[in-house]
Design a protein around this motif. Structure first.
Motif, short mmCIF file in Angstrom:
data_model
loop_
_atom_site.label_atom_id
_atom_site.label_comp_id
_atom_site.label_asym_id
_atom_site.label_seq_id
_atom_site.Cartn_x
_atom_site.Cartn_y
_atom_site.Cartn_z
N VAL A 232 -3.21 5.02 -8.17
CA VAL A 232 -4.35 5.84 -8.55
C VAL A 232 -3.91 7.28 -8.84
N GLY B 209 -10.12 1.62 4.30
CA GLY B 209 -10.47 0.36 3.67
C GLY B 209 -11.76 -0.20 4.16
N GLY C 109 0.78 -1.22 0.00
CA GLY C 109 0.00 0.00 0.00
C GLY C 109 0.81 1.27 0.00
N ASP D 40 -11.27 -3.63 -0.14
CA ASP D 40 -10.85 -2.56 -1.04
C ASP D 40 -10.26 -1.48 -0.15
N LYS D 41 -9.01 -1.18 -0.33
CA LYS D 41 -8.41 -0.16 0.53
C LYS D 41 -7.59 0.82 -0.29
N ARG D 42 -7.68 2.05 0.13
CA ARG D 42 -6.95 3.11 -0.57
C ARG D 42 -5.95 3.74 0.38
N ARG E 40 -4.23 1.88 -4.52
CA ARG E 40 -5.39 1.08 -4.15
C ARG E 40 -5.04 -0.39 -4.23
N ASN E 41 -5.48 -1.12 -3.23
CA ASN E 41 -5.36 -2.58 -3.23
C ASN E 41 -6.73 -3.16 -3.00
N ARG E 42 -7.12 -4.06 -3.86
CA ARG E 42 -8.39 -4.73 -3.57
C ARG E 42 -8.26 -6.19 -3.93
N ASN F 10 -3.28 -4.55 -7.28
CA ASN F 10 -2.65 -3.30 -6.85
C ASN F 10 -2.74 -2.31 -8.00
N ASP G 50 -4.06 6.90 1.08
CA ASP G 50 -4.25 8.29 0.70
C ASP G 50 -3.16 9.14 1.32
#
Lengths: 496, 1132
Positions: free
Chosen positions: B879, B795, B284, B817-819, B846-848, B876, B821
């Motif tokens: 973004v 997330g 991340g 789903d996690k961002r 972003r990882n989902r 991965n 930032d």
């Protein structure tokens, strides 16, 4: 008991709370103990002196690798081993792409030096404890070094961003290229200020700029600008009684640690073996080292047949520049020499990675030849001839190889001889490529490179290397164009 | 202030302090006793007493006065006692107490000079025996209760079924109860399977209780507490240390590979002691580290290397943002919670787990030697010579018309041949011994263990030794107060091989490994040009001594107060002290061309944490379950390091290898001091309605010293909810489904893993040497950024938990789903600033993906078979890069791309579609400048007739696996047990730069399979897909294409563990249990045909750790070793 329990809890909770109230400061606002910050680094004259040494450090770290950009394309050398220096292959074949890493790192370290100079100039008024003329000296050094950096940049890239203050990242994204003219104007102005502030060579520390260095550099800059009159003004000053530079008798002494502090070196970048050394010995020595000199090497560049065959046999500069009989480090008495030409200049007995030899980046012979060029262009061919011969006499030990006026009948022929002399005198000292470019000869001279040669026939391997007119500048590093705001940093012609 | 006034308060708890004092003494004693492993035996002191009708308290005081004994009791206990009269002379304390306690509801235990007074067994006294069934004559049943290992179990409740009559077992596991012939006795204790025994006519009933695996796994450790598995609303993976401590590996991580979904542990190097890479649900962050936070027994910020697997009870991984959010600023990479073993009441149980065996590296067998090798060299040099216009008809050797660089000396094939790979690797011993003792009384429990481990590396001289010690103590002082501590001094000694794998293996075969003239010969001693100038691999192996010694201790003490029913307060003070020394020496052992060098560096860090947590739980009206915590945590880290090095070649000799035998290089001496602090407040609330609707919310706020003045504080909230559908009435009739839970969560976690003081513009030292003397000048080395703040990961996670057939089948599926930032990332800035980068909060990643865990109990009879299977898939994507569309790192001319919409650090280069055969082809097809026959034909992506880096480079994959599978099967039949673990990963690519050393570029060691397929000439074109392997072509034409991008997919049979239980054989002969086992790791590795690396997932340039990362590059990762050990597990 029940009551007690609660009291205990309250006690603990409260004591915890007490503990914590007081610790916010110590936990969240620690002060760095082993490093200065911009807030406390520039208060005294000594602080500023150390900051000026910081500018020299930028130059010092770059200079030993300058050959990769400045000598490799000149035809004097060829590159054998690409792996140690990715990107050097493109330069050696003159197929330089904007992505070339050597260019980008050259740009980065040079502007880092400019930043350090700008930071000194920005803080120079803070201290109040300067000794007499110390502030002027430090200002002069900062400006001299800034001029030096810009001179390198303008010769490699043409016009570059003109940064003379400390700028923020945002400002930097919107700073485009100044014209080549403007950069030269900046260099000239800085050097004039430096001349005013710098001390005489006799009172400057060895390895730091003196007034003589600034005068010499300004003269050289004017030659590049073909401003012969101004060049003459400063060359005359350099050769006047104010300074006492003189050629060494023995060319080889220029490249020995014992005689590195000498009357010919106008400005040398200083190194100290072991603690603060440079790596030229290692980079140039053959793999397997050289007997009695160095226990290993990396042979990044080797002498070309072009360069080798330009030397006359009794030129004392030849064995200093090129060695052909190689005795590896593991040599044993009686072993035959191996025919394996390597660059001998800059090789001094040392620990491979840390040679203490100072690198004379501005020396009198260079200035004498620039003087010859200036005098010729000011219609004084006899004086020009005398200047070239002065250099040749030192090289051959006598006047037997002097040129006659008839040898320089036309300007073309004069320049042939002059550039040849510069090539032989200053081989692997990072002048050849710029000389060819500024005289416009690079497109005709550099059409291929004669690389590895043999003793038997001299027949060398031929490598393609064809200089095109646009190659007078190298491309602006791709990464820097990307990092600037769109359209701000334009690419040199021919590289798009 | 408050403290002072408290002291005068009438409620000032004097007794409390007296007790505390006692507790401290008790603790001190215990420590002492445990350390020396002496058993507690009473002092032989004689006491005389003559008292009539006095309180017990008075008796105790008199005993204390006359002897060294001290009493330890709750006041409440004495209230129910009666006065006593005693008249004894020169009696032992036991005699006195036995007399005094005869009629009292009290018992006592003597621990050295401490006498603990407590209530007599609860049930017998407190609950009147039921008389309903007591027509038959009562008889007294005696017996002992033990676990499978033969350790006595204390505190087991023994109840006569259908009555309220019961008792509990004592510290020696013994019990005594009245029962009738027809009665059934029920034995229950948490963590063990309930057992019922028909009394019949027996008067002695000995019982063995089996561990109830599902019971233990029912409890899940979460941040600052535990939860029932069924109440968990977040994504948490748990593994129990069943036989993990039998998996041979110096690092605990290795034993966990393949066991948890979403927890990708990759063994990228086979250096003993080196940390495997752990990534939880993808990568991340670019610059701040992606490692999970390791919490060992509640201490945040440990290192798994400080642990011995033998001491581990269980490991929980908090995977989603909602569960990790309680760790706030450090939860972004997930949280690994390690719970170590603790004491249990009952007789001391001594356990020995020992294994020994060997590790054999898995290596290549297609090396070229002799004639074959020589012929390659001749072809190679002729091709090189032809490329630069040479005349290849000139003889290959001895003709001075041919430059020496293009000559090949026939000596190369005539000398004896050596395959250096086989010389430098070793079959290394592996051993590990762990001895542990646990036990204790109902109130004092201890676990003490010591470990010694030793393993050799794949490369000779590499090794790793560990010495570990752990002491965990729990003391229940009274109903209100209990406390405990953990100590875990851990010492490791690592020797790292003197050079990396490739430079050792690639050596030419004509060089002998035998010493010659007092030194290991190098190529130049035979042939002075045309080959590597490197010293003999043996010189590196034996001449270099790099030792890394590490001492660490995670220690913690805590006090827990049960303030009232459901409310407790725990405060703890923990430290992690790390002391590291690195010594390095390199010499030539006779080879004068090798520069002698030496250096030493030491670093110390002390990390202190104080944590205070108030916990509450309450059930209202039997349907509303509330629980919550409120806490504060204060952490501070001090670190210091110093280092120095010798001036090169200044060692007087190679006998003394310490720096006192050399000249110290003054510019190499360094010292740095640093510190960071973290203040945190946190709270969590859980609410469950009828165990059916579950809600949880947490909030943490962290203040960190690492950020600018106005940005020190960050907030990390989370919410989660779950619905246990299976508890609904309408599900009652669906017999198949035993558990169905839907979960959803959202949370914010942070990452503060940047260096200390990064927000300040630092001014560091740089050198210059005017007048040939070196001075430390100054230079600003970083741009200040007062706005620097947390990197935050937001997330969500949606999960379903399904149990079928009475939980024979358990399935967990999570989508997340996690961002990331405001990524902390060293953004490159235009160099005209004077800097190349500055750290900023910029960019989004972003990882989902999906995690699936399936646990099935396939067979439950005499032959048991359980399967645990997991799959995880992560995607991965970069973004946003903060104002830049892309940036490219370059290593060996391969690009590593960061670009919006693309996985981070994707390989970026040309696509190779063939090999140019002749000049005519080159003139017709687009090509790079300088292309020669033998160079790759590149795909002209935009079809514009030329190859340029802007338009024709394409994405060539990345280093992250797309899907990872893991499976563990365990079987048991009678006395045999077997467990098998495998792991497979698909979709990752490596940039296998290792190949270029073995395919012929460097004229060192060559592998036939790599070297023979290449292009030589139009008439000898190889396989048409392999360009000419030549150093002169490498960077310009080969490494910038997909030629070296290889498929890193693999299947690895990670571990097989086969055990046989011999307890029956040894029982009563001083042993309680005996199990012998064999454990084998890396039994079989299947990799893609396209992968030529020693280790299919081997990479050497690190993982993602900054903007200039080049993950996935393999410059010679060591081969994995097949490890086979034999072990015993003995209980005494």
């Amino acid at each position: 008991m029940q009551k007690n329990k609660f009291n205990i809890t309250i006690l603990i909770l409260l004591s915890a709370a007490f503990l914590l109230g007081s610790c916010e400061k110590s936990l969240l606002r620690p002060v760095p103990e082993s490093v200065l910050t911009t807030a406390n680094a520039y208060n005294t004259a000594k602080d500023m002196d150390l900051a000026v040494l910081g500018i020299y450090n930028s130059l010092q770290s770059r200079v030993p690798k300058d050959f990769e950009l400045m000598e490799v394309p000149s035809g004097n050398v060829w590159v054998q081993y690409f792996a140690t220096a990715p990107g050097i292959d493109e330069i050696s074949t003159l197929t330089v792409s904007p992505q070339n890493d050597k260019l980008n790192s050259f740009w980065k370290t040079t502007y880092n030096g400019i930043f350090r100079a700008n930071l000194v100039l920005a803080n120079i008024d803070k201290p109040t404890d300067y000794a007499t003329s110390k502030k002027e000296q430090l200002t002069g050094e900062a400006k001299f070094l800034r001029a030096w950096f810009y001179f390198d940049l303008v010769r490699i890239f043409g016009g570059v961003p003109a940064v003379t203050t400390v700028i923020t990242a945002n400002e930097s994204r919107n700073t485009g290229r100044a014209s080549e003219q403007d950069i030269y104007a900046l260099i000239v102005a800085d050097l004039k200020d430096a001349i005013a502030g710098l001390p005489a060579p006799s009172s400057a520390d060895w390895g730091r700029a003196s007034k003589g260095a600034a005068v010499a550099l300004l003269a050289k800059v004017y030659v590049y600008l073909k401003d012969w009159n101004n060049a003459k003004t400063y060359l005359d000053e350099l050769f006047s009684g104010e300074f006492s530079y003189s050629l060494l008798t023995n060319y080889a002494d220029l490249f020995k640690v014992a005689t590195e502090k000498n009357s010919e070196a106008i400005f040398s970048v200083a190194y100290a073996a072991g603690t603060n050394g440079q790596s030229l010995t290692y980079d140039l020595a053959p793999i397997g080292g050289v007997y009695n000199v160095v226990n290993n090497g990396n042979r990044v560049i080797r002498p070309s047949w072009d360069l080798r065959k330009a030397f006359e046999e009794d030129d004392s500069r030849f064995p200093v520049t090129i060695a052909e009989d190689w005795y590896p480090f593991a040599y044993k008495q009686g072993d035959p020499a191996i025919f394996y030409p390597y660059i001998n200049k800059w090789l001094v007995p040392s620990d491979p990675a840390s040679s203490g030899l100072d690198i004379p980046v501005l020396r009198l012979a260079d200035l004498i030849l620039l003087n010859a060029e200036t005098l010729y262009n000011l219609n004084k061919p006899d004086l020009a001839l005398a200047a070239i011969n002065k250099v040749r006499e030192r090289a051959f030990g006598n006047a037997s190889h002097d040129y006659e006026l008839s040898d320089i009948a036309t300007e073309e022929i004069f320049y042939d001889k002059l550039l040849l002399e510069r090539r032989l005198e200053l081989a692997v000292e990072n002048d050849r490529w710029f000389d060819l470019v500024r005289t416009g000869r690079y497109t005709t001279v550099i059409q291929h490179i004669e690389g590895e040669y043999t003793s038997k026939t001299g027949g060398a391997t031929i490598m393609t290397m064809s200089a095109k007119p646009y190659m007078k500048y190298f491309p602006i590093p791709y990464e820097q164009i990307q990092l600037a705001a769109p359209g701000v940093l334009t690419q040199n012609e021919g590289y798009n | 202030m408050f403290l002072k006034s408290m002291r005068h308060s009438p409620f000032y708890p004097k007794r409390y302090f007296k007790k505390t004092f006692l507790i401290m003494k008790l603790t001190a004693f215990f420590l002492f006793a445990v350390c020396l492993q002496v058993s507690a035996s009473g002092y032989a002191q004689k006491i005389s007493l003559s008292q009539t009708n006095v309180s017990l308290k008075k008796i105790f005081k008199e005993i204390e006065r006359q002897s060294k004994y001290q009493f330890f009791y709750k006041d409440k206990l004495l209230k129910q006692t009666e006065s006593v009269s005693v008249n004894l002379k020169d009696a032992s304390v036991e005699e006195i107490l036995d007399l005094c306690f005869k009629e009292q509801p009290l018992s006592y235990t003597i621990l050295d000079n401490i006498i603990v007074v407590k209530a007599k067994k609860l049930y017998t006294k407190a609950i009147p025996a039921s008389t309903e069934l007591s027509n038959a004559p009562l008889s007294i049943i005696n017996g002992t209760i033990k676990d499978v290992q033969g350790n006595p179990l204390a505190g087991v409740s023994v109840i006569v079924k259908g009555t309220r009559k019961g008792t509990s077992s004592g510290t020696d596991g013994s019990f005594s109860i009245d029962a009738n012939v027809g009665d059934v006795l029920e034995f229950t204790i948490v963590g063990y399977q309930k057992k019922s025994v028909n009394v019949g006519k027996q008067t002695v009933i000995n019982v063995t209780l089996e561990v109830n695996a599902s019971d233990l796994s029912d409890i899940v450790v979460v941040g600052y507490g535990t939860q029932k598995r069924s109440s968990v609303t977040a994504a948490i993976s748990k593994i129990q240390n069943d036989n993990l401590d039998e998996v041979p590996s110096g690092r605990p991580e290795t034993a966990l590979i393949g066991r948890m979904a979403g927890v990708d542990i990759s063994q990228r190097r086979n250096i003993p002691g080196a940390a495997p890479n752990i990534s939880i649900r993808g990568t991340g962050s670019i610059s701040a580290t992606n490692n999970p936070l390791i919490v060992i027994d509640g201490f945040p910020g440990g290192d798994l290397a400080q642990l011995d697997m033998n001491d581990v009870e269980s490991i929980e991984v908090l995977k989603d943002a909602s569960s990790a959010a309680i760790y706030g600023s450090r939860g972004a990479g997930g949280v690994v919670l390690v719970t170590t073993k603790r004491g249990t009441s009952g007789k001391s149980a001594l356990n020995l787990n020992a294994y020994t065996g060997f590790a054999k590296p898995m290596v290549f067998d297609d090396w070229m030697t002799g004639e074959e090798w020589y012929n390659y060299l001749v072809k190679y040099q002729n091709r090189e010579y032809a490329w630069i216009g040479g005349d290849t008809t000139i003889p290959i050797f001895g003709d001075s018309r041919r430059p020496v660089s293009y000559q090949v000396n026939p000596l190369a094939k005539d000398l004896p041949q050596t395959i250096w790979q086989d010389e430098i690797i070793q079959t290394a011993p592996v051993q590990n011994y762990n001895l542990s003792v646990k036990g204790g009384s109902e109130n004092v429990k201890y676990y003490v263990s010591g470990t010694y481990g030793n393993e050799g590396g794949a490369v000779k001289t590499a090794k790793y030794e560990t010495y570990g010690f752990r002491a965990n103590l729990d003391v229940k002082v009274n109903k209100v107060v209990n406390f405990g501590f953990e100590l875990s001094p851990h010492f490791t000694k690592q020797r790292v091989a003197g050079s990396n794998m490739v430079s050792l293996v690639k050596y030419p075969p004509f060089v002998s490994p035998e010493k010659l003239n007092g030194k290991y010969p190098r190529t130049f001693d035979y042939i002075p040009t045309g080959h590597s100038g490197q010293a003999s691999p043996y010189t590196f192996l034996y001449g270099t001594k790099n030792y890394n010694n590490n001492f660490a201790n995670v220690g913690r003490a805590f006090v827990n107060l049960n303030l009232m029913d459901g409310l407790s307060f725990k405060t703890s003070l923990g430290t992690n002290i790390i002391y590291n020394t690195y010594n390095s020496f390199s010499g030539g052992i006779g080879d004068a061309q090798v520069t002698t060098n030496g250096s030493v560096s030491q670093s110390q860090s002390v990390n202190l944490v104080n944590e205070n947590v108030l916990s509450y739980n309450k059930t209202l009206h039997e349907v509303h379950d509330f629980s919550g915590i409120l806490g504060a945590s204060y952490q501070k880290n001090y670190s210091q390091s110093i280092g120095m090095a010798a001036t090169a070649n200044s060692f007087n000799n190679e006998i003394v290898q310490t720096l006192n035998n050399a000249i110290i290089n003054p510019s190499s001496a360094s010292q740095s001091k640093s510190q960071w602090g973290l203040i945190s407040y946190f709270a969590r609330i859980n609410y469950a309605y009828k165990d059916r609707y579950l809600f949880a919310a947490s909030f943490r706020t962290d203040g960190s010293s690492r950020f600018g003045a106005d940005n020190k504080w960050g907030d990390f909230p989370s919410v989660s909810a779950a619905w246990r559908v299976s508890k609904e009435n309408f599900m009652r009739n669906v017999a198949v489904i035993s558990e169905l839970k839907l979960r959803g969560s959202y949370g914010v976690t942070g990452n503060f893993n940047i260096g200390d003081f990064q927000y300040l513009g630092a001014v560091g030292s740089v050198l210059y040497s005017p007048n040939s003397s070196t001075v430390k000048g100054t230079a600003q080395t970083s741009i200040d950024n007062q706005n620097l703040s947390w990197e935050k990961v937001k997330g969500y996670d949606l999960g379903i938990e399904l149990g079928l057939f009475n939980n024979r089948v358990n399935l967990n599926v999570d989508y997340y789903d996690k961002r990331t930032d405001g990524m902390l990332y060293a953004v490159n800035v235009p160099a005209i600033t004077g800097f190349t980068s500055t750290i900023e909060n910029i960019g989004v990643v972003r990882n989902r993906g999906v995690d699936v865990e399936l646990y099935t109990r396939n067979l439950v009879g005499a032959f048991k078979w359980n399967t645990s299977f997991n799959v995880s898939r992560n995607k991965n994507e970069v973004v946003d890069l903060g104002g830049v569309d892309e940036r490219i790192n370059t290593l060996w001319s391969m690009g590593f791309l960061l670009r919006k919409g693309v996985p981070m650090f994707s390989y970026y280069g040309y696509k190779m579609i063939g090999v140019f055969q002749n000049d005519e082809q080159i003139s017709k097809l687009p090509h790079l400048a300088g292309t020669k026959p033998g160079n790759p034909i590149l795909l002209d992506v935009n079809d514009d007739g030329k190859i340029d880096p802007d338009n024709d480079r394409v994405i060539l994959g990345n280093a992250m696996p797309k899907v990872v599978f893991g499976m563990a099967n365990s079987f048991s039949y009678k006395k045999f047990d077997l467990s098998i673990t495998w792991q497979a990963a698909f979709g990752a690519k490596i940039f296998n730069a290792e190949n270029q050393y073995y395919e012929g570029n460097t004229l060192g060691a060559m592998r036939r399979s790599l070297a023979e397929r290449q292009w030589w000439s139009e008439s000898d074109p190889g396989d048409g897909k392999t360009p000419a392997a030549a150093l002169s072509q490498l960077f310009a034409f080969n490494t910038n294409t997909d030629f070296y991008i290889e498929d890193a997919s693999f299947f690895n049979f990670r571990n097989l563990n086969l055990g046989y239980n011999l307890s029956d054989l040894v029982k009563g002969k001083g042993f309680k249990s005996l199990r012998v086992y064999t454990s084998m790791s890396n039994l079989l590795i299947i990799k893609s045909k396209n992968n030529h690396a020693y280790n299919p997932e081997g990479t050497t340039e690190g993982s993602v750790s900054g903007i200039n990362s080049t993950p996935g590059v393999n410059f010679g990762s060591e081969p994995l070793s097949r490890i086979i050990v034999l072990g015993v597990n003995i209980g005494f």
